[in-house]
Design a protein around this motif. Sequence first.
Motif: not given
Length: 499
Positions: A88-93, A318-325, A327-335
């Motif tokens: 459900g996120s723009l930050a994850v695929k 989970l957001c820590h994992k998003v950063r690992q997947w 980087g910081p740009e992915a975290v900025r795409r989180l709601e």
Amino acid sequence: MFREYAQYDGLGLADLIRQKEVSPSEVLEAALERASALNPELNAIVHTFAERARRMAEDVSGEGLFSGVPFLFKDLMDDFAGEPMSMGSLAVKRIPDRHSELVRRYMDTGLIPFGKTSTPEFGLTITTEPKAFGPVHNPWKRGYSTGGSSGGSAAVVAAGIVPMASANDGGGSIRFPAACCGVFGFKPSRGLTPVGPEFGEPWEGAVTGHVITRSVRDSAAMLDAVSGPEVGAAYRVARLERSCLKACAEDPRPLRIAFSSRPMISTAVHPEALKGLESTVRLLQNMGHKVEEAAPSIDRNRFWKDFMVVVCAHTAALCHKVRQWGGPEAVRRLEPATRNMAAMGKSLSSLDFVLAKEGWHGVQLAMGRFLETWDVFLTPTLIGPPAAHGEIPPSPMEEKLLVAGSWLPGGAFLLKSGLAKPFAAPTLNRMAFTICGNMTGLPGMSLPLHETAEGLPLGMLFTGRMGEDATLFALAGQVERARPWLHNRPPLAAFSGKP
């Protein structure tokens, strides 16, 4: 074209296929046609793999319980090898290279999946309106919420696109959307269905996976099929001693049922929820059950804080994992709300976490003692009718405050002092009846037993003893026979196929 497709539940379709009255390919094409016609209005399906499904339909053996039955996966936790998972996120695929254990067990029943259903980002809220895909519309009234986080799954089942779809429940996310969409939602006892191998103990055991269905028997049959021990699981459970499918075909003995309209979070309950509860009490009494008003003793002020501490901590992880997947740009795409919850979770101490878990145990003990006297606990599933779109998510101004708050220290203080509650209230208050089942791990189910004056569903919630899932199914089957709902069709499901 198989125009009668939507009249059948999953077991009914599987029986037709087994008797060779219709082929798996014909059944799949009927599902795909309904999806193509209805999803533009619902916006519930976010990814499809129709050609892959067609190949599977050509190779159906007919030996599985649900062989040839079309199915949809929720886009959260249920990894299906080779198909993207966005959560459900723009930050994850993510594209998993293997099925999750629960998906593998679903597939062993012979299902034919053809897509993924929408969910709010990371399943964190009680409405399915993610920025990544846009709001899912309630089949009963466009512009209204389907609930969350399995809102996409509840919508496709209610609309008759599939007879069942996968779901998971961490704070009400099977029962809540089932209540919003007028279908059946069952959350099994903790540990009964697998969560691995990607997860070990999601949300400290609060999260459980199963299906949302139209019929009671489909849910019961699926639980019989997929429950049981899992390698590496936090909980070692055996299969249920009693078949849930057999249980739902037999009336239970007269049960001792406690009911209450008092939510476990301090919030108002809408008159429609009270009206539905009163009607359900009368129905159960007429069936011969002993139904009396009673409630467990739970500290409502501590209850929501202890839940939020654990969920925020897991969101931070989970957001820590998003950063690992990514980087910081992915975290900025989180709601913004996700980032804010993660910030609060990151600011918590290990002491905060342990004390919150002790609070969970207090709720478990209170409910355990309460259910020594009562077989089942009845409340509304929802505190009120399904919300209009935009009512639950943060407003643009609130989002700016959440973004600012995610950069500031003191998140733990906001949680513990209660100052965070106004921001969380639109979601948290609506979960006032459902969260208890997640903190305790107790089985629970939402039955579509009330319709509001505006024609919107409002389910009733039944919670049972740990491991006594079959008792709930026996009651559900009895209620379904007394007040059938299988053939209720919402306005946005009006489609009978091409002439």
